[in-house]
Design a protein around this motif. Structure first.
Motif, short mmCIF file in Angstrom:
data_model
loop_
_atom_site.label_atom_id
_atom_site.label_comp_id
_atom_site.label_asym_id
_atom_site.label_seq_id
_atom_site.Cartn_x
_atom_site.Cartn_y
_atom_site.Cartn_z
N HIS A 14 0.83 -1.21 0.00
CA HIS A 14 0.00 0.00 0.00
C HIS A 14 0.87 1.26 0.00
O HIS A 14 0.50 2.27 -0.58
CB HIS A 14 -0.89 0.06 1.25
CG HIS A 14 -2.01 -0.93 1.24
ND1 HIS A 14 -2.74 -1.25 0.12
CD2 HIS A 14 -2.55 -1.66 2.24
CE1 HIS A 14 -3.66 -2.14 0.44
NE2 HIS A 14 -3.56 -2.41 1.72
N HIS A 36 -0.69 -5.83 -7.55
CA HIS A 36 -1.44 -5.43 -6.36
C HIS A 36 -2.51 -4.39 -6.72
O HIS A 36 -3.65 -4.46 -6.25
CB HIS A 36 -0.48 -4.87 -5.32
CG HIS A 36 -1.14 -4.21 -4.15
ND1 HIS A 36 -1.74 -4.93 -3.14
CD2 HIS A 36 -1.32 -2.91 -3.86
CE1 HIS A 36 -2.26 -4.08 -2.26
NE2 HIS A 36 -2.02 -2.85 -2.67
N CYS A 40 -6.47 -3.82 -5.58
CA CYS A 40 -6.60 -2.95 -4.42
C CYS A 40 -7.15 -1.60 -4.86
O CYS A 40 -6.44 -0.79 -5.45
CB CYS A 40 -5.25 -2.76 -3.72
SG CYS A 40 -5.33 -1.63 -2.32
N CYS A 43 -5.37 1.60 -3.41
CA CYS A 43 -4.13 2.00 -4.08
C CYS A 43 -4.41 2.55 -5.47
O CYS A 43 -3.75 3.50 -5.92
CB CYS A 43 -3.16 0.83 -4.17
SG CYS A 43 -2.29 0.54 -2.63
ZN LIG Z 1 -3.08 -1.37 -1.80
#
Ligand SMILES: [Zn+2]
Lengths: 268, 180
Positions: A14, A36, A40, A43
């Motif tokens: 993150h 990721h 996510c 993010c």
């Molecule tokens: Zn993230």
């Protein structure tokens, strides 16, 4: 790997949004973070906002490209096929907008876009950039000298400790940008998109004040930043009207665009 | 903005629109690439790749998700950083160190001869960051260093550099006219 480790690894990922937005991850880490990013949402939103910030740093770097580059690129373009419109796979980094749909898009429709439109958040500076690029094209010694003088005036406004920026936009997406200092009573004003005037008409800039006639600040040129002086603190807004060549003593038409000055420190 | 309209026409194969787009963005693209890559010949190469990529991939631009200028400059920056990193890996490290020795990244902004308005404005805003925020942001963005390299150069923990980068970018946003 324990759950805790996995969570920790994720927390670590993150924190990479800012370095990613600055292109400051090395290859493997970049690839891992992009993976990721796809899952996510936090993010993804983070990266979009931070990338808009990072790109502002590019505004100060413009330099005229060599003439030979233009020939090479335009020649190459004639023989280079284009990708079809639907080819939006994951070949470019996700933060290069448009190269990949946002992760959430495939799931459910969102009530509103995740993005703050670039133009809204940063239009003032972007306008300034656009204005200056236009000026760079073809200029004589005389024009250069005039530009230097104007640059000095502009730098003076920018250097004021209370200088602030704001943008106004009309229904057609054309914009007025202002960087103003209330303490100096000065402002740098740029127009964008208003270049379709007939030859016998001009844009005139007005200062609007409570209980007073509009005060003419001068005539605007679409691609040249304009330095306005003598703005008093009571001023409420700037307005632009279309006037006959040479300008008018008072506005003869409705403003094509108007910008409130409250957010830049006026209107006490 | 103008670039948005043009890029959409370019996606439809419009050569005239591409010429106009070129006139509008070649300066920003070339300048940014040159700031990062530094070597003029290599900068031209990278700028050429980027500008051609605009033609090839114009259809990927999605106007609903940001401005064309922003999209274009983000792409140019990525390509420039990739180039400067591979050049460094290929052994230009020493030369670069010599070039950089004792020169804070911020001075690169100041060394430009031409006092453009946007340049002054960005510079003024960079000036308002703390020294560590400024160096973290500019070493990464203008010099193409990874955040690990930045941490090493500034003798800071990795976490601190990541935070300074985030804070620096956020503060820039506030200063550079974040008001709508
Ligand atoms: Zn993230």
């Amino acid at each position: 790997m324990s759950l805790l480790d996995r969570l920790r690894g994720r927390a670590d990922l993150h924190s990479l949004a800012a370095p990613y937005a600055l292109d400051a991850l090395e290859g493997n880490e970049r690839a891992r973070f992009e993976k990721h990013l796809a899952g996510c949402e936090r993010c993804a939103a983070d990266v979009r906002a931070l990338s808009e910030d990072a790109v502002r740093l590019a505004w100060s770097t413009a330099a005229p490209a060599p003439a030979a580059l233009r020939d090479r690129v335009l020649t190459a373009v004639r023989t280079t096929p284009q990708e079809p419109a639907r080819a939006r796979e994951n070949r470019l980094p996700p933060h290069v907008w448009g190269t990949q749909p946002p992760p959430a898009r495939s799931r459910a429709p969102r009530p509103r876009p995740l993005f703050v439109p670039f133009a809204t958040a940063t239009a003032a500076a972007a306008l300034v950039v656009a204005a200056l690029f236009a000026v760079q094209a073809n200029r004589s010694e005389q024009q250069l000298a005039a530009e230097r003088d104007r640059a000095r005036e502009i730098a003076h406004v920018l250097a004021a400790p209370d200088a602030r920026a704001a943008t106004g936009r009309d229904a057609e997406g054309r914009t007025i940008g202002v960087i103003a200092s209330a303490s100096e009573g000065r402002a740098v004003v740029t127009l964008n998109g208003y270049d379709d005037l007939p030859g016998d008409r001009v844009h005139q800039l007005w200062l609007m004040r409570p209980q007073a006639q509009p005060l003419s600040l001068g005539l605007l040129d679409d691609d040249t930043p304009f330095v306005a002086n003598g703005l008093d603190r009571a001023a409420t807004s700037l307005a632009v009207t279309v006037e006959p060549d040479g300008g008018s003593a008072q506005p003869t038409t409705q403003p094509v665009v108007q910008l409130a000055l409250e957010s830049v420190g006026f209107g006490e | 903005m103008e670039a948005d309209r043009l890029l959409i026409r370019v996606a439809g194969g419009d050569h005239m629109a591409f010429e106009e787009l070129y006139a509008l963005v070649s300066g920003p693209v070339f300048g940014l690439v040159k700031r990062v890559v530094r070597d003029p010949a290599q900068s031209e190469e990278v700028a050429q790749e980027v500008l051609l990529e605009l033609w090839r991939s114009a259809a990927r631009f999605d106007p609903g998700r940001g401005s064309a200028l922003s999209w274009i400059l983000t792409l140019a920056h990525r390509r420039a950083v990739d180039r400067v990193r591979s050049a460094r890996a290929a052994g230009e490290r020493e030369q670069r160190e010599a070039l950089r020795a004792g020169t804070p990244a911020f001075d690169h902004v100041a060394e430009e001869v031409e006092a453009g308005l946007e340049r002054e404005w960005v510079r003024r805003c960079l000036d308002r960051l703390t020294a560590l925020q400024r160096e973290s942001v500019t070493l990464a963005y203008y010099d193409g260093y990874t955040y690990r390299e930045v941490a090493e150069r500034l003798s800071l923990p990795l976490g601190t550099v990541k935070t300074r980068m985030r804070d620096g970018l956020t503060r820039l946003r506030e200063c550079l006219g974040g008001v709508a």
